[in-house]
Motif scaffolding. Sequence first.
Motif, PDB file in Angstrom:
ATOM      1  N   LEU A 136       0.830  -1.206   0.000  1.00 43.61           N
ATOM      2  CA  LEU A 136       0.000   0.000   0.000  1.00 43.61           C
ATOM      3  C   LEU A 136       0.867   1.259   0.000  1.00 43.61           C
ATOM      4  O   LEU A 136       0.561   2.225  -0.704  1.00 43.61           O
ATOM      5  N   SER A 170       0.668   3.775  -3.083  1.00 44.53           N
ATOM      6  CA  SER A 170       0.184   5.134  -2.785  1.00 44.53           C
ATOM      7  C   SER A 170       1.180   6.211  -3.181  1.00 44.53           C
ATOM      8  O   SER A 170       0.798   7.345  -3.454  1.00 44.53           O
ATOM      9  N   VAL A 176      -4.085   6.998  -5.461  1.00 43.58           N
ATOM     10  CA  VAL A 176      -4.809   6.115  -4.550  1.00 43.58           C
ATOM     11  C   VAL A 176      -5.667   7.019  -3.686  1.00 43.58           C
ATOM     12  O   VAL A 176      -5.156   7.900  -2.993  1.00 43.58           O
TER      13      VAL A 176
END
Length: 146
Positions: free
Chosen positions: A13, A17, A41
């Motif tokens: 993530l 991101s 994101v």
Amino acid sequence: MNVPRELPTEKCLDLLSAGVVGRVAICTPDGPRIVPVNYAVVRGAVVFRTDPDSVLGQRRWPELLAFEVDHLDYERHRGWSVVAVGTGECVEDPDTLAVIRRDWEPRPWAGGERPLHIRLAWTELSGRQLGGPWSSTEEMPVRRTV
């Protein structure tokens, strides 16, 4: 010998991101296609913009997509890749579009209008890394900035 290792979800993530450009993979009647896009994101989903007349814009949404972002260090023979898989949908709701624009509007590099927003809420997020150790600037030399 470099042995690939799985990345934890939190690291996937973080890398996803921080990125700016990734690739969308989609199956079309003419076979698979991979399209580079600028993305953001936003609230747990990959969001990108496209032209309604493009390969992506002409899809019947919702549609299964894969999205990939990576970085390769050719000199040191190392790299990483993060893949998000899930259902993509066309975003038309004004409130959702307002949230996207407020949080982080994707900024396409390609010329022309890109009014169609596509949102990929992933159901799978995975990543692999080869080589290391990595500093944050080596890991993602081009990071999204405010």
